[in-house]
Design an enzyme around this catalytic site. Structure first.
Site, PDB file in Angstrom:
ATOM      1  CB  SER A  85      22.967  27.307 -31.823  1.00 38.84           C
ATOM      2  OG  SER A  85      23.964  28.310 -31.684  1.00 38.84           O
TER       3      SER A  85
ATOM      4  CG  ASP B 218      18.236  26.035 -33.458  1.00 41.74           C
ATOM      5  OD1 ASP B 218      17.426  25.148 -33.806  1.00 41.74           O
ATOM      6  OD2 ASP B 218      18.858  26.752 -34.268  1.00 41.74           O
TER       7      ASP B 218
ATOM      8  CG  HIS C  19      21.130  24.250 -40.636  1.00 42.90           C
ATOM      9  ND1 HIS C  19      21.353  23.042 -40.013  1.00 42.90           N
ATOM     10  CD2 HIS C  19      19.983  24.723 -40.118  1.00 42.90           C
ATOM     11  CE1 HIS C  19      20.380  22.820 -39.138  1.00 42.90           C
ATOM     12  NE2 HIS C  19      19.532  23.815 -39.187  1.00 42.90           N
TER      13      HIS C  19
ATOM     14  N   GLY D 129      15.719  28.009 -43.052  1.00 43.56           N
ATOM     15  CA  GLY D 129      14.771  28.894 -43.747  1.00 43.56           C
ATOM     16  C   GLY D 129      15.414  29.980 -44.592  1.00 43.56           C
TER      17      GLY D 129
ATOM     18  CG  ASN E 176      14.077  26.831 -37.111  1.00 39.05           C
ATOM     19  OD1 ASN E 176      12.903  27.017 -36.838  1.00 39.05           O
ATOM     20  ND2 ASN E 176      14.835  25.949 -36.494  1.00 39.05           N
TER      21      ASN E 176
HETATM   22  P1  13P Z   1      19.625  29.071 -41.605  1.00 39.80           P
HETATM   23  O1  13P Z   1      20.881  29.509 -40.957  1.00 39.80           O
HETATM   24  O2  13P Z   1      19.860  28.371 -42.890  1.00 39.80           O
HETATM   25  O3  13P Z   1      18.626  30.163 -41.706  1.00 39.80           O
HETATM   26  O4  13P Z   1      18.986  27.947 -40.665  1.00 39.80           O
HETATM   27  C1  13P Z   1      18.563  28.281 -39.379  1.00 39.80           C
HETATM   28  C2  13P Z   1      18.108  27.087 -38.629  1.00 39.80           C
HETATM   29  O5  13P Z   1      17.563  26.152 -39.167  1.00 39.80           O
HETATM   30  C3  13P Z   1      18.321  27.068 -37.184  1.00 39.80           C
HETATM   31  O6  13P Z   1      17.980  25.839 -36.634  1.00 39.80           O
END
Ligand code: 13P
Length: 288
Positions: A50, A85, A178, A210, A230
């Site tokens: 990110s 990301d 997320h 995910g 993800n």
């Molecule tokens: P999580 O932090 O919920 O696993 O999501 C990760 C994500 O989607 C990164 O783009």
């Protein structure tokens, strides 16, 4: 090339009915743990970063240089993509210039027409350098590094418009969020996913957020066209829990137990175990 675009690994995953894990990295230990686990599992991998994590690690060039060097020094043989990301308009351009092999341009917070116009520009730029690109329709709920979405269900027609621009894989909101899922979460909308999958003509789909989605829902999503999942929060929780246990058990009080290489090791091993677990759920073991 040390780092590869994510397109080919995701097209293969979609054809063969599994998903490749996108694991977010935060520092060297994270990167080393994920690379080691994926090499052991003979699984392709996408290292997601990110913009917040880029800033934490001092900049795009640091991340690109560190990851490329680690892949070489660790003699990694599985395909590794370094992927931005939720890239902003400026951040996406910086990642491309710094040597990332894949980018996500997330224009989902703009009005749709503006998202399309900016995505078009980023697609042309990424493809001119041989990189793969992900774009997003219908923002993902929850909060990640200050990016807050409200958890929409994407409009399948908008997904088609986006896919037709020539993106390599598509992130679309299907009720996923997320971070930790709330108790009253309604689950993924498979009806929406199916519509998106049917209308976008076989392009690999991306499931953000995910962490914490029950295995049966993940696997159903994969059967309906999700080829990239993800994961960020679950690795963070595993790291924090293992580190807490080490300290609470007095590990850091032992001779040299305060050495960062010892202090960070339980968390490192916990990330590795989590990545192995996810690889088995996603079905990417021995797919490199
Ligand atoms: P999580 O932090 O919920 O696993 O999501 C990760 C994500 O989607 C990164 O783009």
């Amino acid at each position: 090339m040390v780092l590869v675009p994510a397109k080919d690994m995701l097209v293969k995953a979609r054809e063969e009915g599994y998903a490749v894990g996108h694991f977010n990295i935060n520092n060297l230990e994270w990167t080393k743990a994920i690379l080691e686990a994926c090499e052991e599992a003979k699984s392709p991998v996408i290292l997601g970063v990110s913009e917040g994590a880029v800033k934490y690690m001092t900049g795009f060039r640091t991340v690109a240089a560190m990851v490329a060097a680690m892949v070489e020094e660790m003699k990694i043989t599985v395909p590794v993509a370094l992927h931005l990301d939720h890239g902003s308009y400026e951040g996406t351009q910086k990642a491309i210039a710094a040597g990332f092999s894949s980018v996500m341009f997330d224009g989902s917070h703009y009005p749709f027409e503006e998202n399309i116009a900016k995505s078009k520009e980023m697609i042309a730029l990424a493809h001119s350098k041989g990189l793969s690109i992900e774009c997003e329709v219908g923002s993902i709920g929850g909060e990640e590094d200050g990016v807050i979405g409200s958890g929409e269900l994407a409009d399948p027609n908008e997904c088609k418009t986006m896919a037709d621009l020539g993106i390599d894989f598509l992130a679309a909101g299907i009720g996923n969020i997320h971070g930790k899922y709330p108790e009253n979460w309604a689950g993924l909308s498979f009806e929406t996913l199916e519509k998106i999958s049917n209308i976008t003509g076989g392009i690999p789909l991306v499931l953000h957020g995910g962490s914490g989605i029950p295995t049966d829902q993940i696997q159903k999503a994969i059967s309906l066209g999700v080829s990239k999942v993800n994961v960020n929060t679950e690795c963070q929780l595993a790291f924090a829990e293992a580190t807490r246990k080490y300290i609470e058990e007095g590990g850091d009080q032992k001779p040299k137990g305060f050495d960062p290489r010892k202090l960070l090791n339980p968390g490192f091993e916990a990330i590795k175990a989590m990545v192995h677990e996810k690889i088995d759920i996603f079905g990417s073991r021995n797919k490199a």
